[in-house]
Scaffold this motif. Structure first.
Motif, PDB file in Angstrom:
ATOM      1  N   ILE A 168       7.214  -2.754  -7.139  1.00  6.49           N
ATOM      2  CA  ILE A 168       7.446  -2.621  -5.695  1.00  6.49           C
ATOM      3  C   ILE A 168       8.187  -3.873  -5.243  1.00  6.49           C
ATOM      4  O   ILE A 168       7.596  -4.959  -5.171  1.00  6.49           O
ATOM      5  CB  ILE A 168       6.116  -2.497  -4.919  1.00  6.49           C
ATOM      6  N   PRO A 169       9.471  -3.782  -4.956  1.00  8.15           N
ATOM      7  CA  PRO A 169      10.228  -4.966  -4.531  1.00  8.15           C
ATOM      8  C   PRO A 169       9.640  -5.556  -3.252  1.00  8.15           C
ATOM      9  O   PRO A 169       9.010  -4.861  -2.457  1.00  8.15           O
ATOM     10  CB  PRO A 169      11.642  -4.410  -4.279  1.00  8.15           C
ATOM     11  N   ASP A 170       9.840  -6.851  -3.086  1.00  2.18           N
ATOM     12  CA  ASP A 170       9.396  -7.495  -1.856  1.00  2.18           C
ATOM     13  C   ASP A 170      10.030  -6.812  -0.650  1.00  2.18           C
ATOM     14  O   ASP A 170      11.105  -6.212  -0.756  1.00  2.18           O
ATOM     15  CB  ASP A 170       9.783  -8.977  -1.851  1.00  2.18           C
ATOM     16  N   PRO A 171       9.408  -6.905   0.514  1.00  2.00           N
ATOM     17  CA  PRO A 171      10.003  -6.317   1.722  1.00  2.00           C
ATOM     18  C   PRO A 171      11.377  -6.905   1.997  1.00  2.00           C
ATOM     19  O   PRO A 171      11.691  -8.024   1.573  1.00  2.00           O
ATOM     20  CB  PRO A 171       9.017  -6.702   2.830  1.00  2.00           C
ATOM     21  N   ALA A 172      12.213  -6.154   2.692  1.00  2.00           N
ATOM     22  CA  ALA A 172      13.529  -6.656   3.080  1.00  2.00           C
ATOM     23  C   ALA A 172      13.353  -7.955   3.853  1.00  2.00           C
ATOM     24  O   ALA A 172      12.563  -8.036   4.789  1.00  2.00           O
ATOM     25  CB  ALA A 172      14.244  -5.619   3.936  1.00  2.00           C
ATOM     26  N   LEU A 215       0.827  -1.208   0.000  1.00  2.00           N
ATOM     27  CA  LEU A 215       0.000   0.000   0.000  1.00  2.00           C
ATOM     28  C   LEU A 215       0.861   1.258   0.000  1.00  2.00           C
ATOM     29  O   LEU A 215       0.595   2.209  -0.751  1.00  2.00           O
ATOM     30  CB  LEU A 215      -0.931  -0.004   1.215  1.00  2.00           C
ATOM     31  N   VAL A 216       1.883   1.287   0.840  1.00  3.30           N
ATOM     32  CA  VAL A 216       2.773   2.450   0.875  1.00  3.30           C
ATOM     33  C   VAL A 216       3.469   2.620  -0.472  1.00  3.30           C
ATOM     34  O   VAL A 216       3.560   3.726  -1.027  1.00  3.30           O
ATOM     35  CB  VAL A 216       3.803   2.308   2.014  1.00  3.30           C
ATOM     36  N   GLY A 217       3.964   1.515  -1.028  1.00  2.00           N
ATOM     37  CA  GLY A 217       4.677   1.588  -2.302  1.00  2.00           C
ATOM     38  C   GLY A 217       3.799   1.980  -3.471  1.00  2.00           C
ATOM     39  O   GLY A 217       4.270   2.591  -4.438  1.00  2.00           O
ATOM     40  N   ALA A 218       2.497   1.674  -3.403  1.00  2.00           N
ATOM     41  CA  ALA A 218       1.600   1.961  -4.526  1.00  2.00           C
ATOM     42  C   ALA A 218       1.470   3.452  -4.796  1.00  2.00           C
ATOM     43  O   ALA A 218       1.135   3.859  -5.918  1.00  2.00           O
ATOM     44  CB  ALA A 218       0.227   1.360  -4.261  1.00  2.00           C
ATOM     45  N   ALA A 219       1.727   4.287  -3.800  1.00  2.00           N
ATOM     46  CA  ALA A 219       1.638   5.735  -4.008  1.00  2.00           C
ATOM     47  C   ALA A 219       2.700   6.235  -4.969  1.00  2.00           C
ATOM     48  O   ALA A 219       2.588   7.342  -5.506  1.00  2.00           O
ATOM     49  CB  ALA A 219       1.778   6.459  -2.664  1.00  2.00           C
ATOM     50  N   ARG A 220       3.742   5.449  -5.205  1.00  2.00           N
ATOM     51  CA  ARG A 220       4.873   5.870  -6.031  1.00  2.00           C
ATOM     52  C   ARG A 220       4.943   5.131  -7.363  1.00  2.00           C
ATOM     53  O   ARG A 220       5.965   5.159  -8.042  1.00  2.00           O
ATOM     54  CB  ARG A 220       6.177   5.662  -5.255  1.00  2.00           C
TER      55      ARG A 220
END
Length: 513
Positions: free
Chosen positions: A291-295, A201-206
Motif C-alpha cells: 500500500i503506497p504512502d498517501p499522496a 485500512l482502505v488499502g488493506a482490503a485489496r
C-alpha cells in the motif's frame, strides 16, 4: 487520504461501525462504491449518521456466534474494529470477552468463505504487555490462525479529534501548564494521523490473497509523550507545558489523575495509561510494498494536530466535530463519536413555552441589544462592557445599526451576527476580550394550535463557550454563579415582553435602510 477512487472489492462488513475509526471508515468505503454491511449492538446508535440509509445494518454482538455468522455471510472483506476496553472489568473477564469475539469471527469467516479479514491492533514491543495490548495481540493471533487471510495493522496513538488517546493529550495539555507525570512520559511513540490510518485500512482490503500477517503502521516521526504534549501546545497556541517525570506515580495513580482532569472516562483512562508504559515504535515498514504512502506522504504530527483542531481543511476525513461555520450550532459531535470527544464546551441552555405567538417572540429577539438591552441585570451587562473596554475591547459602545432589524454580520454591541434565519434563529458571536470563544443563540419555534386560534411558541436560549486553556475554564467557573441569574432572567423577560400588548406607537428616529 488520497481522493483517488479505487476499484470496488464487493461486499464489505464492518464490526465496530459506531466506534471512532469505524464511523470514519464506512463513508470512505461507500464513496468507493462498496456494498457495506455494519454491525452495532444497538441499531439506534446509527439513527443519526448521514450514511445510515446506504448500509445494511445488523444488530447484535460478536459474542454471539449467530451474529458473527450473519455478519460474514456473503461478505468479501470483514473489518474487525471492535475493542472492549473497560477498566471496570477484571483482566480475566476482559480477555475472555475479546477472545470469544475473535474466535467467533475466525470460525464464521472461514465457514462463509470470506476472502480477507482486516483488524486494527496496537504497536507494541516484545515481552510482557499491558492487559489491553496483550488482549489486542491475542485477538490478532487468533484471526491470523483462522484460515481466512488476515491483515493485522498495528498502530500507535491515532491523532484525530475523538480518538481517546488524542483526547487525553489534548485535555491534559489544555488544563495543566505544569504537569507531574510518570517517568514513562519519556517513552517513545510513533503516532499516526487518522487520515493515514484510514488510508491503510482502505488499502488493506485489496492485499494479495496470500498475505496473512501483521503490519506495523505509524507516522513519519518518533516522539516522546512529552514531545507530543509540547507539539500539541504549540499548534493550539499554548505555552509548552512543563512536564516533570515522577517515578512514584504508578499506572493506577496516573489513570486516576487523567480521569480527574480530563473528560476521558475512567474505564478508558485505566487501560490507556497502562499501555503508555511501553515504547510503541514501528519495527518494520513492509506495508509500503503493498500500500503506497498517501499522496504527499505521511502526515507529520504537527499537521495531524492542526487537522484535529480544524485549523486547516480536513479534506474528506472527519478529524473534528467542532465546525462552528458549518453546523447548526457552534459544536456538535459526529453521531458515532463519544459525548466527551472534541473541544471542551460549556453551555447554559434555557427553554420557555409561552402563549405569545412566534412572530412576537421573534420581534423581541431581533431587537435585543443596543438601546433595548438584554432584559436582565442591565448594570451587570454595563459593568462587563466597561471591563472589556478597559482591556482594549469594543465594550458595549458599538450599539446596533437598526433598532428593529438585523442583517448577517451586523455588529450588536460586542457581538457579531453569525447566523440569522429570520423568524426562527439568531446566533451572536462574541467579539469581547475573553479567554475562549463564546456565542449566544436564540431559537423560536411556533406551537400548533386549533384552527382559528392564535398559537403559542417555544423559546430556546443557549450561551455557548469554548474555553481556551486553564484560564478559559477558570473564567467560566468565575462567571457561572452570575449566569444562573442573568440567563434565567433573560429567558423569562424576553418571553414576558413578547406576551405584552404591542407598545403604543411613539415618535422615534428612523432606522437606517
Amino acid at each position: 487520504m488520497s481522493s483517488r477512487k479505487l476499484t470496488a472489492v464487493g461486499t464489505i462488513a464492518v464490526a465496530g461501525a459506531t466506534g471512532y475509526l469505524g464511523g470514519r471508515l464506512v463513508p470512505l468505503l461507500l464513496e468507493n462504491g462498496e456494498d457495506v454491511r455494519v454491525l452495532s449492538r444497538r441499531r439506534e446508535k446509527l439513527r443519526d449518521v448521514p450514511w445510515r440509509a446506504q448500509v445494511e445494518i445488523l444488530e447484535g454482538s460478536m459474542e454471539d456466534p449467530e451474529t458473527a455468522r450473519a455478519l460474514c455471510e456473503g461478505a468479501d472483506v470483514v473489518y474487525f474494529l471492535v475493542h472492549s476496553m473497560s477498566g471496570g472489568k477484571s483482566a480475566a473477564t476482559f480477555e475472555k470477552l475479546e477472545r470469544a469475539c475473535a474466535l467467533n469471527l475466525a470460525k464464521a469467516s472461514r465457514e462463509a468463505g470470506v476472502r480477507r479479514l482486516v483488524y486494527l491492533s496496537g504497536l507494541h514491543p516484545p515481552g510482557k504487555l499491558s492487559r489491553h495490548l496483550a488482549s489486542r495481540t491475542e485477538v490478532g493471533e487468533i484471526l491470523l490462525a483462522s484460515g481466512t487471510p488476515t491483515a493485522v495493522l498495528q498502530a500507535g496513538l491515532v491523532i484525530g479529534s475523538g480518538s481517546a488517546s488524542f483526547e487525553m493529550v489534548r485535555h491534559l495539555t489544555d488544563v495543566l501548564p505544569l504537569m507531574p507525570a510518570p517517568k514513562w512520559v519519556m517513552n517513545k511513540i510513533q503516532p499516526i494521523a487518522i487520515r493515514d490510518a484510514l488510508h491503510y485500512l482502505v488499502g488493506a482490503a485489496r492485499l494479495p490473497a496470500d498475505i496473512n500477517r501483521t503490519f506495523d503502521i505509524g507516522g513519519p516521526e518518533v516522539l516522546t509523550y512529552a514531545d507530543m504534549m509540547g507539539g500539541y501546545a504549540h499548534e493550539a497556541g499554548f505555552r509548552r507545558p512543563l512536564v516533570i517525570p515522577l517515578p512514584v506515580l504508578t499506572p493506577w495513580l496516573a489513570a486516576q489523575w487523567v480521569s480527574l482532569v480530563t473528560p476521558v472516562p475512567r474505564s478508558l483512562a485505566v487501560p490507556l495509561v497502562e499501555s503508555l508504559q511501553h515504547d510503541c515504535v514501528a519495527a518494520e515498514k513492509d506495508i509500503a510494498a503493498y500500500i503506497p504512502d498517501p499522496a504527499g506522504g505521511l502526515t507529520p504530527y504537527g499537521r495531524a494536530v492542526q487537522l484535529a483542531l480544524h485549523k486547516i481543511a480536513a479534506d474528506t476525513v472527519e478529524t473534528t466535530w467542532a465546525t462552528a461555520h458549518a453546523l447548526s450550532a457552534p459544536a456538535e459531535p459526529l453521531p458515532s463519536d463519544p459525548e466527551w470527544a472534541g473541544l471542551t464546551v460549556f453551555t447554559d441552555e434555557r427553554t420557555k413555552t409561552t402563549t405569545a405567538p412566534a412572530e412576537r417572540v421573534w420581534s423581541v429577539v431581533e431587537g435585543i441589544g443596543g438601546a433595548n438591552g438584554y432584559y436582565s441585570l442591565p448594570f451587570a451587562w454595563a459593568a462587563r462592557g466597561w471591563l472589556d473596554k478597559a482591556a482594549g475591547g469594543v465594550g458595549l459602545s458599538r450599539g446596533r445599526r437598526s433598532h428593529q432589524h438585523l442583517q448577517l454580520n451586523d455588529a450588536v454591541d460586542w457581538w457579531r451576527v453569525e447566523a440569522l434565519e429570520r423568524g426562527r434563529l439568531l446566533r451572536l458571536r462574541a467579539e469581547m476580550i475573553v479567554p475562549g470563544r463564546a456565542w449566544l443563540e436564540f431559537e423560536v419555534t411556533p406551537v400548533a394550535s386549533a384552527p382559528g386560534t392564535e398559537g403559542g411558541s417555544v423559546f430556546r436560549q443557549r450561551a455557548i463557550f469554548f474555553p481556551r486553556g486553564l484560564s478559559g475554564r477558570l473564567y467560566w467557573l468565575a462567571v457561572l454563579p452570575f449566569h444562573g441569574i442573568i440567563f434565567k432572567n433573560m429567558a423569562n423577560r424576553i418571553t414576558a415582553a413578547a406576551g405584552l400588548p404591542p407598545p403604543a406607537s411613539r415618535p422615534r428616529a428612523a432606522d437606517p435602510q
